[in-house]
Write a protein that holds these residues in place. Sequence first.
Motif, mmCIF file in Angstrom:
data_model
loop_
_atom_site.group_PDB
_atom_site.id
_atom_site.type_symbol
_atom_site.label_atom_id
_atom_site.label_comp_id
_atom_site.label_asym_id
_atom_site.label_seq_id
_atom_site.Cartn_x
_atom_site.Cartn_y
_atom_site.Cartn_z
ATOM 1 N N SER A 2 0.812 -1.088 0.013
ATOM 2 C CA SER A 2 0.002 -0.059 -0.001
ATOM 3 C C SER A 2 0.854 1.199 0.135
ATOM 4 O O SER A 2 2.135 1.158 0.362
ATOM 5 N N ILE A 11 -4.832 6.578 1.197
ATOM 6 C CA ILE A 11 -4.217 5.338 1.047
ATOM 7 C C ILE A 11 -4.514 4.696 -0.277
ATOM 8 O O ILE A 11 -5.751 4.822 -0.732
ATOM 9 N N ASN A 12 -3.386 4.162 -0.985
ATOM 10 C CA ASN A 12 -3.891 3.594 -2.211
ATOM 11 C C ASN A 12 -3.348 1.974 -2.305
ATOM 12 O O ASN A 12 -2.214 1.776 -1.710
ATOM 13 N N CYS A 13 -4.116 1.392 -2.689
ATOM 14 C CA CYS A 13 -4.095 -0.274 -2.903
ATOM 15 C C CYS A 13 -3.949 -0.817 -4.111
ATOM 16 O O CYS A 13 -4.763 -0.128 -5.103
ATOM 17 N N LYS A 14 -3.207 -1.828 -4.556
ATOM 18 C CA LYS A 14 -3.463 -2.337 -5.832
ATOM 19 C C LYS A 14 -4.054 -3.557 -5.915
ATOM 20 O O LYS A 14 -3.516 -4.610 -4.918
ATOM 21 N N PHE A 74 -8.362 2.209 -4.765
ATOM 22 C CA PHE A 74 -8.213 1.124 -5.191
ATOM 23 C C PHE A 74 -7.533 1.297 -6.611
ATOM 24 O O PHE A 74 -8.448 1.546 -7.452
ATOM 25 N N ASP A 97 -1.469 -5.651 -3.592
ATOM 26 C CA ASP A 97 -2.080 -5.698 -2.215
ATOM 27 C C ASP A 97 -3.033 -6.937 -2.211
ATOM 28 O O ASP A 97 -3.261 -7.348 -1.118
ATOM 29 N N VAL A 187 -7.753 -6.743 2.079
ATOM 30 C CA VAL A 187 -6.832 -5.872 1.982
ATOM 31 C C VAL A 187 -6.563 -4.652 3.235
ATOM 32 O O VAL A 187 -5.708 -4.552 3.558
ATOM 33 N N LEU A 191 -3.891 -4.169 6.021
ATOM 34 C CA LEU A 191 -3.545 -2.910 6.460
ATOM 35 C C LEU A 191 -3.546 -2.660 7.966
ATOM 36 O O LEU A 191 -2.533 -2.222 8.763
ATOM 37 N N ASP B 6 5.209 -1.364 2.495
ATOM 38 C CA ASP B 6 4.359 -0.266 2.383
ATOM 39 C C ASP B 6 5.141 0.835 2.183
ATOM 40 O O ASP B 6 6.054 1.123 2.926
ATOM 41 N N GLN B 41 1.620 4.493 -8.536
ATOM 42 C CA GLN B 41 1.000 5.450 -7.906
ATOM 43 C C GLN B 41 1.622 6.868 -7.982
ATOM 44 O O GLN B 41 2.873 6.756 -7.881
#
Lengths: 197, 169
Positions: A2, A11-14, A74, A97, A187, A191, B6, B41
């Motif tokens: 993340s 918060i960025n998640c893949k 996301f 993630d 996810v 986290l 992270d 990102q």
Amino acid sequence: MSFINYASREINCKLVYYGPGLCGKTTNLQYIYQKTNPDIRGKMISLATETERTLFFDFLPLALGSIRGFKVRFHLYTVPGQVFYDASRKLILKGVDGVIFVADSQLERMEANVESVENLRLNLQEQGYDLDKLPYVIQYNKRDLANVAPLHEMRELINPNGVPDYEAVAPVGTGVFDTLKAVARLVLIELKRGQGG
Amino acid sequence: MNANTDLILYEEEFQQIVAEVERLCRDANAKVVFLVDKNGQLIASSGNAGGMDTTSLASLTAGNIAATGGLAKLLGEKEFSILFHEGEKDNMHISLVGDRVILVVIFDSRTSLGLVRLRVKRTSEALTRIFETIVRKSEAEKSAPGAAGVEAASAFAEITEDDIDNLFR
């Protein structure tokens, strides 16, 4: 991995959709794109061949809302399913993630499903991930077709560990959001765990 | 920095990053400068990014770097650290910084490739130092929560089932 930005409170998640060729990974993304409010989604990018087979990846960014004052985003990716695109598949898994495995329920595709799960496990290992420790859900797609394998058989074959799984008919959206929500939940729980929760 | 850990950015380093990106945009006379995480990102941008789809740009840039990295390995190279795309009006200079982030400079005929390269080199060095601090802080925070003197992780430790459900309402 993340990406947490305390400055912009994001918060960025893949998330990556994985599975054999023509199982419906791109269709999942297209349905999500069609059914989400334009305010919360970005542009969908498809790097595909002229015959609309995924060549590199599809990409769909979603900004779902906020948790504890942090905007949660996301980034949804699909991999190319065809066997010979393995090098590209490995690249898309970088920094993942959570994984959604889209299985093709047709009897004649069972071998392809099994090969693809094995390929997923191996490619994750190369990147230093363990599929058993990663947020992971399975979708049995194309349940509306006549020649589908019984659910219990598919579970035995590709879900021996009993991760969350869902039946789906991706073009009409059956099971599509259930699958997405399930992996997103895992996810976020991961986290929370990783941050001492 | 392990690409699987992270990436956690705190205010102080984020401001330093933004300042470096802005300085590069100004000193290289570029149109836009972006900093993108290797996983796609967007971290920061400067210049006239209005109207640009920055999210797509970040994702495609990372894909571009990933594919080129794959090619490098096939040739026995560790990585191609610089990519250059020449267009009719606009050009893109893409470079890897500290094996973790990607610096993207979009420029036109008001400047030159030589100047862009020169300024990118200086910015890369500064960004590398900043990211080293970020890694140090992250590791300190992991081993002793609160060490970085931030509100930190507790924000996520309190996530509830309801919070998650509300995202999809």
